[in-house]
Each structure stands twice: as structure tokens, then as C-alpha cells.
Design an enzyme around this catalytic site. Sequence first.
Site, PDB file in Angstrom:
ATOM      1  N   CYS A   1       0.832  -1.209   0.000  1.00 29.87           N
ATOM      2  CA  CYS A   1       0.000   0.000   0.000  1.00 29.87           C
ATOM      3  C   CYS A   1       0.862   1.253   0.000  1.00 29.87           C
ATOM      4  O   CYS A   1       0.949   1.977   1.000  1.00 29.87           O
ATOM      5  CB  CYS A   1      -0.921  -0.027   1.202  1.00 29.87           C
ATOM      6  SG  CYS A   1      -2.083  -1.371   1.048  1.00 29.87           S
TER       7      CYS A   1
ATOM      8  N   TYR B   1      21.278  -7.005  -4.308  1.00 28.89           N
ATOM      9  CA  TYR B   1      20.470  -6.041  -3.558  1.00 28.89           C
ATOM     10  C   TYR B   1      18.981  -6.314  -3.747  1.00 28.89           C
ATOM     11  O   TYR B   1      18.170  -5.397  -3.821  1.00 28.89           O
ATOM     12  CB  TYR B   1      20.834  -4.596  -3.953  1.00 28.89           C
ATOM     13  CG  TYR B   1      22.314  -4.320  -3.822  1.00 28.89           C
ATOM     14  CD1 TYR B   1      22.908  -4.227  -2.575  1.00 28.89           C
ATOM     15  CD2 TYR B   1      23.147  -4.194  -4.947  1.00 28.89           C
ATOM     16  CE1 TYR B   1      24.271  -4.004  -2.435  1.00 28.89           C
ATOM     17  CE2 TYR B   1      24.504  -3.980  -4.816  1.00 28.89           C
ATOM     18  CZ  TYR B   1      25.063  -3.884  -3.561  1.00 28.89           C
ATOM     19  OH  TYR B   1      26.415  -3.675  -3.431  1.00 28.89           O
TER      20      TYR B   1
HETATM   21  N1  LLP Z   1      32.461  -1.913  -1.004  1.00 29.47           N
HETATM   22  C1  LLP Z   1      31.815  -1.014  -0.241  1.00 29.47           C
HETATM   23  C2  LLP Z   1      32.522  -0.351   0.852  1.00 29.47           C
HETATM   24  C3  LLP Z   1      30.460  -0.721  -0.501  1.00 29.47           C
HETATM   25  O1  LLP Z   1      29.834   0.168   0.254  1.00 29.47           O
HETATM   26  C4  LLP Z   1      29.792  -1.373  -1.555  1.00 29.47           C
HETATM   27  C5  LLP Z   1      28.392  -1.106  -1.857  1.00 29.47           C
HETATM   28  C6  LLP Z   1      30.522  -2.319  -2.324  1.00 29.47           C
HETATM   29  C7  LLP Z   1      31.849  -2.554  -2.016  1.00 29.47           C
HETATM   30  C8  LLP Z   1      29.902  -3.087  -3.442  1.00 29.47           C
HETATM   31  O2  LLP Z   1      29.525  -2.272  -4.478  1.00 29.47           O
HETATM   32  P1  LLP Z   1      28.991  -2.910  -5.873  1.00 29.47           P
HETATM   33  O3  LLP Z   1      30.159  -3.625  -6.507  1.00 29.47           O
HETATM   34  O4  LLP Z   1      27.895  -3.812  -5.547  1.00 29.47           O
HETATM   35  O5  LLP Z   1      28.560  -1.726  -6.626  1.00 29.47           O
HETATM   36  N2  LLP Z   1      21.480  -1.068  -2.706  1.00 29.47           N
HETATM   37  C9  LLP Z   1      22.068  -0.365  -3.830  1.00 29.47           C
HETATM   38  C10 LLP Z   1      23.552  -0.482  -3.854  1.00 29.47           C
HETATM   39  C11 LLP Z   1      24.229  -0.029  -2.572  1.00 29.47           C
HETATM   40  C12 LLP Z   1      25.707  -0.232  -2.598  1.00 29.47           C
HETATM   41  C13 LLP Z   1      26.296  -0.024  -1.251  1.00 29.47           C
HETATM   42  N3  LLP Z   1      27.696  -0.264  -1.168  1.00 29.47           N
HETATM   43  C14 LLP Z   1      21.423  -0.877  -5.127  1.00 29.47           C
HETATM   44  O6  LLP Z   1      20.520  -1.691  -5.066  1.00 29.47           O
HETATM   45  O7  LLP Z   1      21.774  -0.414  -6.197  1.00 29.47           O
END
Ligand code: LLP
Length: 425
Positions: A346, A376
Site C-alpha cells: 500500500c 540487492y
Molecule cells: N564496497 C563497499 C565499501 C560498498 O559500500 C559497496 C556497496 C561495495 C563494495 C559493493 O559495491 P557494488 O560492486 O555492488 O557496486 N542497494 C544499492 C547499492 C548499494 C551499494 C552499497 N555499497 C542498489 O541496489 O543499487
Amino acid sequence: MIYFKYKKNNLFCEDIQVSEICKKLKTPFYLYSSNALIANYRLLQKLLGGINLLIAYSVKANSNLSVLKTFAECGSGADVVSIGELKKVLKAGISSDKIVYSGVGKTRDEIYFAVKNKIEQFNVESVEELKTIAKITEQTKTSANIALRVNPDISAGGHPKISTGKKTDKFGIPISEAKNIYYIAKKFKNLNIKGIDIHIGSQIRSLTPFKKAFKKVLDFCIELDKLGFNIKNIDLGGGIGIDYESEKQDLKFLNDYAKLIKSIFKKTNKKIIIEPGRFLVANAGILVTSVLYKKTIENKSFLIIDAGMNDLMRPALYDAKHIIRPLAKKTKNKTTKKFEVVGTVCETADIMVKNAKIYKSVEQGDYYFIDKAGAYGHVMSSSYNSKSIASEIMVNNNNYHVIKKKIDPEDLLKFEKIAPWLKKN
Ligand code: LLP
């Protein structure tokens, strides 16, 4: 190889026809291909071959134990941000010397547990955190490896809510202040200065910010070495963006990213750590759902499905675009029309896909899936509106297994207690 593909108009995950799983399990559920996880890991490893590398999978993207174990068996390390994630990666068999610990707000209990487990490095984000780690190591007569997470003041990321590298973001230590803090760290005899760390954002689809940040961190590292700090690890964080709107992987971007790392860091013999999350898991997972209702309001057609923002927050939170497709492609009545595909929560924000092309002849009970939902997705799901939390299934060739059971409202009720002053029913 593609691990989700149509064979004779039916979607398969590896050798399993997904609609067969739907006969046994209620939608919505997350479905992962174990071989896609392995292929992603191996691809990245291959492209970055020839350098002293640690891939520390960023657990926050998908922390299911079977996913972690799959990466552990590939030899992966882990980037964790909580004691919960740390306990899970240890349980999955990832050795402590491959674990880095990030996050702005590590609690004393979390630090204590990580110190006890002798992790590869704490990515320290403030002077107060540094002092807290030092104090805990003194009290427990142990030591800890630390790296400072420096903020290079470079903005990047697919959405303002997932950009972390600007100096006004809460993350890291401004690069201009970092040298002084390395000197402070040096004074604590229980702290081993091991490295330097950055992470500038997530879903980054351009090389420019990476290039700027990597050069900045290398220059700073050279300066630190000249000052006698002997930096061993350079942690470049995560952030590799993927193409959510295409069925294929953006291999060119990945190739360029790997080449960039190799060209910038080829002369150093230091260990290069990367923390990919999304790239390793996003395209290895889908969210399977079924149609509840359709309705039209003032010429706008809505398709109401049983997966919503409580299952996959990304569209509501970041305006993220995910593609929706049918589990079975039709051979007759194939004309499509535009629907706004929405969940059952909702909230007006509960729009899963805007302007989705859906068969005009779509019916209640038809199965669909939201693509590239492995990162995610489940980790950010909630029981908002007292809904169930979807199950997770993993496929391996012609086997599948429920790797996390659905959590039902009855399960959640067990955690609630009626206050004693309220009348008994
Ligand atoms: N290392 C650190 C310190 C991080 O904060 C993150 C992601 C990663 C690595 C990994 O990043 P990636 O390779 O996945 O881009 N919930 C959001 C994404 C948040 C990312 C947070 N930090 C989404 O659904 O797009």
C-alpha cells in the site's frame, strides 16, 4: 554461456525449466544460477590475471549462505560490513586473511569479534574508530591490521543514493587529512598499518571516475611509502555497473575496467583488493512472480503482481529499471501493450516496472520474472505490510534446492509479545 535462457519458449535456469519449480513452490521467489555465479567470478579473475589480486566479494549484495559458499569454493575473499556478515562468511569457509571489514559505524562488539578472528584488514573510516580498535587490541593484548578508507572527493554512481565518494558523503576520511591519521595510527603499537582503501560508489557505468580515483590513491600511496609507511594492500572498493536493460552482459565495460586496473597498478607489487558485489550476483538471479490482477484506470493499465517493493526495493528506492519477462513466451495472441507493473504494497511508490511491454492476453496466474535481481534484491527485502519474505532457490545444472525458506507472518509473529497490561483475548 547464458544461464537463464528460453528453450522452446520456456525459461530455463541452467537445465531446469523454471515453471516446473512454480508447480512446487509459491511465488514470489528468488532463483539463482550457481554456475552463473561461478562464471562471473572466474571471468573477473581471468580479466585481472597477472596482478597480485584479492577479490573480496561484497557480501551486502547477496548474503545467502549458499551464495557465499559458492564464492568461497572459487577462492573468493569477502568484504563485510557487520558482525552478521562476518559470521556468515566464516561459516561459509572464507578464511580470515581474505576478509576486509568496511562500514562507518562498526560497534565495539563487532570490532572485538573481528579482532579475535584476525581479519585481513579493517577499513577504518574515522579517527574515533581507529582509537576504538586500538583500545580493544590493547585491552585484549592482540593486534589488528588497518587500512584507512580515504575519500577521494570523486562523485560516481548510478543514483545519488548510491554515490559515496564526494567529500560531503558520510564515508571515509578526506584524503587531505589522511596523512595525519596514518601518523596517529603509527603511534599505536597494536595496530599494523596494512593498507589504503577507497570505494566511490555503486552501479558506476563510466571509467572516468574510477580512473581519477585509482590514480589519486596510487599517488597517495607512493607518498605514504616515501614517508616510511610500507603500504601492502590497495583496496579499490566495488562499484562495477551492469546493464540492467539488456539481456546481455556489458563485457566491454568489464574489460576496460580490468585493463584500467592493470595499467595503473602494473608497476606496484602491492596486493590489489577489489570488492565487487553487484557484478558477481546481479545477473545470476531472477525474481519469479505471478499475475494477481489487471485493471485500467483512465486509459492506464496496471498489472498487479505478487512481488512488490517489499521483495525488491530497488525500483522504489532508486528508480531502478528492471526488465520483466514471461516465463513462457506465447506463440499465439502475442500482441503486447504497455502496463504499469505494480506490487501489492500500500504505497504509490510500489511500482516494479514502468511502461512494461506485456501480452495483451495476460491472465491471472501467468508467471513472469524480474531479471537481474540477484544483487540487492532479497537482502533488502522486508515484511512491510506483514507480508511473507520470499524464499531463495539455487539451481545447479539439473538440481535445485531451497536455500532459504519463505518467512511467513506466522514465523514473524513468534517474535512479538502482547504487553502484559493489555487485555487477554
Ligand atoms: N564496497 C563497499 C565499501 C560498498 O559500500 C559497496 C556497496 C561495495 C563494495 C559493493 O559495491 P557494488 O560492486 O555492488 O557496486 N542497494 C544499492 C547499492 C548499494 C551499494 C552499497 N555499497 C542498489 O541496489 O543499487
